[in-house]
Write a protein that holds these residues in place. Structure first.
Motif, PDB file in Angstrom:
ATOM      1  N   PHE A 116      -3.163  -0.216   7.493  1.00  0.00           N
ATOM      2  CA  PHE A 116      -2.358  -1.273   8.082  1.00  0.00           C
ATOM      3  C   PHE A 116      -1.877  -2.255   7.012  1.00  0.00           C
ATOM      4  O   PHE A 116      -2.580  -2.508   6.028  1.00  0.00           O
ATOM      5  N   ILE A 117      -0.691  -2.783   7.233  1.00  0.00           N
ATOM      6  CA  ILE A 117      -0.155  -3.833   6.379  1.00  0.00           C
ATOM      7  C   ILE A 117      -0.383  -5.162   7.086  1.00  0.00           C
ATOM      8  O   ILE A 117      -0.001  -5.340   8.248  1.00  0.00           O
ATOM      9  N   VAL A 118      -1.001  -6.099   6.379  1.00  0.00           N
ATOM     10  CA  VAL A 118      -1.408  -7.373   6.967  1.00  0.00           C
ATOM     11  C   VAL A 118      -0.716  -8.515   6.242  1.00  0.00           C
ATOM     12  O   VAL A 118      -0.909  -8.710   5.036  1.00  0.00           O
ATOM     13  N   GLN A 119       0.096  -9.253   6.989  1.00  0.00           N
ATOM     14  CA  GLN A 119       0.769 -10.433   6.434  1.00  0.00           C
ATOM     15  C   GLN A 119      -0.116 -11.651   6.682  1.00  0.00           C
ATOM     16  O   GLN A 119      -0.555 -11.902   7.801  1.00  0.00           O
ATOM     17  N   THR A 120      -0.344 -12.424   5.627  1.00  0.00           N
ATOM     18  CA  THR A 120      -1.178 -13.623   5.753  1.00  0.00           C
ATOM     19  C   THR A 120      -0.535 -14.788   5.006  1.00  0.00           C
ATOM     20  O   THR A 120       0.447 -14.613   4.281  1.00  0.00           O
ATOM     21  N   SER A 121      -1.118 -15.960   5.169  1.00  0.00           N
ATOM     22  CA  SER A 121      -0.643 -17.139   4.450  1.00  0.00           C
ATOM     23  C   SER A 121      -1.003 -17.083   2.973  1.00  0.00           C
ATOM     24  O   SER A 121      -0.568 -17.934   2.187  1.00  0.00           O
ATOM     25  N   ASP A 122      -1.766 -16.065   2.579  1.00  0.00           N
ATOM     26  CA  ASP A 122      -2.143 -15.882   1.172  1.00  0.00           C
ATOM     27  C   ASP A 122      -1.653 -14.536   0.649  1.00  0.00           C
ATOM     28  O   ASP A 122      -2.267 -13.921  -0.212  1.00  0.00           O
ATOM     29  N   GLY A 123      -0.553 -14.068   1.190  1.00  0.00           N
ATOM     30  CA  GLY A 123       0.014 -12.819   0.706  1.00  0.00           C
ATOM     31  C   GLY A 123      -0.252 -11.648   1.619  1.00  0.00           C
ATOM     32  O   GLY A 123      -0.663 -11.798   2.776  1.00  0.00           O
ATOM     33  N   VAL A 124      -0.033 -10.445   1.082  1.00  0.00           N
ATOM     34  CA  VAL A 124      -0.084  -9.212   1.869  1.00  0.00           C
ATOM     35  C   VAL A 124      -1.338  -8.414   1.509  1.00  0.00           C
ATOM     36  O   VAL A 124      -1.678  -8.267   0.330  1.00  0.00           O
ATOM     37  N   PHE A 125      -2.016  -7.900   2.544  1.00  0.00           N
ATOM     38  CA  PHE A 125      -3.179  -7.039   2.361  1.00  0.00           C
ATOM     39  C   PHE A 125      -2.865  -5.654   2.918  1.00  0.00           C
ATOM     40  O   PHE A 125      -2.080  -5.513   3.860  1.00  0.00           O
ATOM     41  N   HIS A 126      -3.499  -4.650   2.331  1.00  0.00           N
ATOM     42  CA  HIS A 126      -3.460  -3.284   2.864  1.00  0.00           C
ATOM     43  C   HIS A 126      -4.893  -2.920   3.222  1.00  0.00           C
ATOM     44  O   HIS A 126      -5.775  -2.883   2.356  1.00  0.00           O
ATOM     45  N   ALA A 127      -5.160  -2.682   4.528  1.00  0.00           N
ATOM     46  CA  ALA A 127      -6.519  -2.403   4.994  1.00  0.00           C
ATOM     47  C   ALA A 127      -6.548  -1.105   5.784  1.00  0.00           C
ATOM     48  O   ALA A 127      -5.600  -0.775   6.498  1.00  0.00           O
ATOM     49  N   GLN A 128      -7.651  -0.390   5.665  1.00  0.00           N
ATOM     50  CA  GLN A 128      -7.835   0.847   6.426  1.00  0.00           C
ATOM     51  C   GLN A 128      -8.360   0.574   7.827  1.00  0.00           C
ATOM     52  O   GLN A 128      -8.111   1.354   8.750  1.00  0.00           O
ATOM     53  N   HIS A 129      -9.085  -0.517   7.978  1.00  0.00           N
ATOM     54  CA  HIS A 129      -9.665  -0.868   9.273  1.00  0.00           C
ATOM     55  C   HIS A 129      -9.446  -2.350   9.537  1.00  0.00           C
ATOM     56  O   HIS A 129      -9.570  -3.179   8.640  1.00  0.00           O
ATOM     57  N   ILE A 130      -9.145  -2.680  10.794  1.00  0.00           N
ATOM     58  CA  ILE A 130      -8.942  -4.056  11.218  1.00  0.00           C
ATOM     59  C   ILE A 130      -9.916  -4.363  12.349  1.00  0.00           C
ATOM     60  O   ILE A 130      -9.987  -3.615  13.329  1.00  0.00           O
ATOM     61  N   VAL A 131     -10.667  -5.448  12.204  1.00  0.00           N
ATOM     62  CA  VAL A 131     -11.552  -5.905  13.273  1.00  0.00           C
ATOM     63  C   VAL A 131     -11.045  -7.251  13.775  1.00  0.00           C
ATOM     64  O   VAL A 131     -11.023  -8.231  13.021  1.00  0.00           O
ATOM     65  N   SER A 132     -10.612  -7.291  15.017  1.00  0.00           N
ATOM     66  CA  SER A 132     -10.213  -8.556  15.633  1.00  0.00           C
ATOM     67  C   SER A 132     -11.462  -9.244  16.158  1.00  0.00           C
ATOM     68  O   SER A 132     -12.069  -8.810  17.139  1.00  0.00           O
ATOM     69  N   ALA A 133     -11.848 -10.332  15.491  1.00  0.00           N
ATOM     70  CA  ALA A 133     -13.042 -11.091  15.880  1.00  0.00           C
ATOM     71  C   ALA A 133     -12.657 -12.505  16.280  1.00  0.00           C
ATOM     72  O   ALA A 133     -13.379 -13.462  16.021  1.00  0.00           O
ATOM     73  N   THR A 134     -11.495 -12.619  16.907  1.00  0.00           N
ATOM     74  CA  THR A 134     -10.987 -13.940  17.284  1.00  0.00           C
ATOM     75  C   THR A 134     -11.544 -14.409  18.622  1.00  0.00           C
ATOM     76  O   THR A 134     -11.337 -15.567  19.001  1.00  0.00           O
TER      77      THR A 134
END
Length: 424
Positions: A116-134
């Motif tokens: 997954f491509i993740v846009q954040t306030s500190d740039g872009v991350f590329h992650a294989q797994h995303i955990v929504s802990a909100t």
């Protein structure tokens, strides 16, 4: 322009109790990961709750198994700021990779490869797994029936802090779960006239025969119930850790001067209409209360426990005047109501998570937190795997299961086809 993309195996979004539990298990299993939090660690405990809030369970129970609360009586109900401090200390003790001050704005599938491509306030991350802990408490909900009378001060319970912050005059509290009842009780003790709108609810005893109700739910196996009972999807739990913990008794609140009404139906200018269901709701709560006492007595007898009898726990006050002569219609101006507090829960906000992990109602579609979108996981939601899932200790156990699933997926991805020596 070349974008500098930061690589990470697993990205956990949110550093409340769910994100911290997730990070502990991922750390133990050697999974490279980061936890991103837009505010401070456990920020909701500090700033999204009223001043006098305490945990709803005793310190020995409402914690992670790996660390006790320090400098408190383990049977006490810990104040909210100390709960937040506990999570901060937890991150330090286990050296968890939590980064505060970074907001995740968008997650989507990587169109050019895995993950997954993740846009954040500190740039872009590329992650294989995303955990929504909100978690489930993201957007306070005030129903559409809210009055449009701008002379009435209205707020959600998330914005309530203390009685002194409200205007002079009576208060209508709508919602009689843990938050609504505790706020209404605090307002009553401050000297305000309080109307409390009571809907369907479960009403467990705070304690019975020398054991807190969390202990009873544990030994009776009720924390492990895998799904809510049909028809109880919107039933709240009326229980309180305030003032050292006490059983909520609506009849007693009425005897002390609180004005109880049924569910709030609608507003017509300064008039509010209530359902004629107050007595039924309170009696159903009594039935729930007494049924737990019955199960506790049976457990004690079956297991030969020497716990003190408590016959007075079954003594109920007579039906109050507000039950036998219910208020169906109320002129708020005549009643002096200047404030309404909506203790009506929260909705989730997954606008940042643009993946195929939701049903037609935009709710997470998952099994025990493993979503239908490979590589996306949810943690901290009510009934994620069982009744205890949204509690501090419960989310820890759910996080372990999800961490195990991530490890399994990593092992599959690391597989290389075996070639026997004879085939070379």
């Amino acid at each position: 322009m070349t974008v500098n993309i930061k690589e990470v195996d697993t990205l956990v979004v949110g550093a409340g109790q769910a994100g911290i539990a997730m990070s502990e298990h991922l750390t133990r299993q050697g999974v490279p990961h980061l936890v991103l939090e837009k505010n401070r660690i456990a920020e909701a405990w500090r700033t999204n709750r009223w001043d006098s809030l305490v945990a709803n369970g005793p310190a020995w129970h409402d914690r992670f198994p790996s660390m006790e609360f320090s400098d408190v009586d383990q049977d006490c109900f810990v104040p909210k700021d100390q709960v937040a401090d506990y999570f901060n200390d937890y991150v330090k003790k286990f050296e968890l990779p939590v980064i505060s001050g970074i907001e995740v704005s968008n997650v989507e599938k990587n169109k050019e490869g895995s993950g997954f491509i993740v846009q954040t306030s500190d740039g872009v991350f590329h992650a294989q797994h995303i955990v929504s802990a909100t978690g489930p408490f993201q957007s306070p909900v005030i129903p559409s029936i809210a009055t449009e009378d701008h002379g009435i001060h209205q707020m959600h319970s998330a914005d309530y802090r203390n009685p002194e912050a409200l205007p002079e005059g009576a208060v209508l509290v709508i919602g009689a779960g843990s938050s609504g009842v505790q706020i209404a009780d605090e307002l009553l003790q401050s000297g305000k006239t309080v109307y409390l709108s009571v809907g369907p609810h479960d009403r467990p005893p705070r304690s019975y025969r020398g054991r807190d109700f969390v202990w009873w739910l544990g030994v009776l196996g009720l924390w492990d119930v895998p799904a809510n009972e049909p028809g109880k999807e919107h039933v709240t739990i009326a229980v309180s850790g305030a003032e050292g913990g006490k059983t909520i008794d609506f009849r007693q609140l009425a005897e002390r001067g609180m004005k109880l009404v049924g569910r709030t139906q609608s507003f017509n200018q300064s008039t509010v209409l209530f359902s004629n269901d107050l007595a039924d709701n309170i009696r159903a709560g009594d039935d729930n209360y007494l049924s737990l006492l019955d199960r506790a007595d049976a457990y004690i007898a079956d297991n030969g426990l020497d716990l003190p009898e408590e016959p007075e726990a079954r003594e109920l006050l007579p039906d109050s005047h507000c039950m036998t002569n219910p208020t169906i219609e109320l002129d708020m101006k005549a009643a002096g109501i200047q404030s309404i507090i909506w203790a009506t829960g929260y909705s989730t906000d997954y606008s940042w998570l643009n993946v195929d992990a939701f049903d037609d109602n935009n709710q997470p579609k998952h099994h025990r937190g493993v979503s239908k979108q490979t590589g996306v996981y949810f943690l901290g939601l009510p009934w994620l795997s069982r009744r205890g899932s949204s509690f501090i200790w419960g989310v820890w156990h759910d996080a372990k299961y999800i961490a195990d699933q991530i490890v399994i997926q990593r092992q599959y991805k690391q597989y290389k086809q075996y070639t026997s020596p004879a085939a070379k």
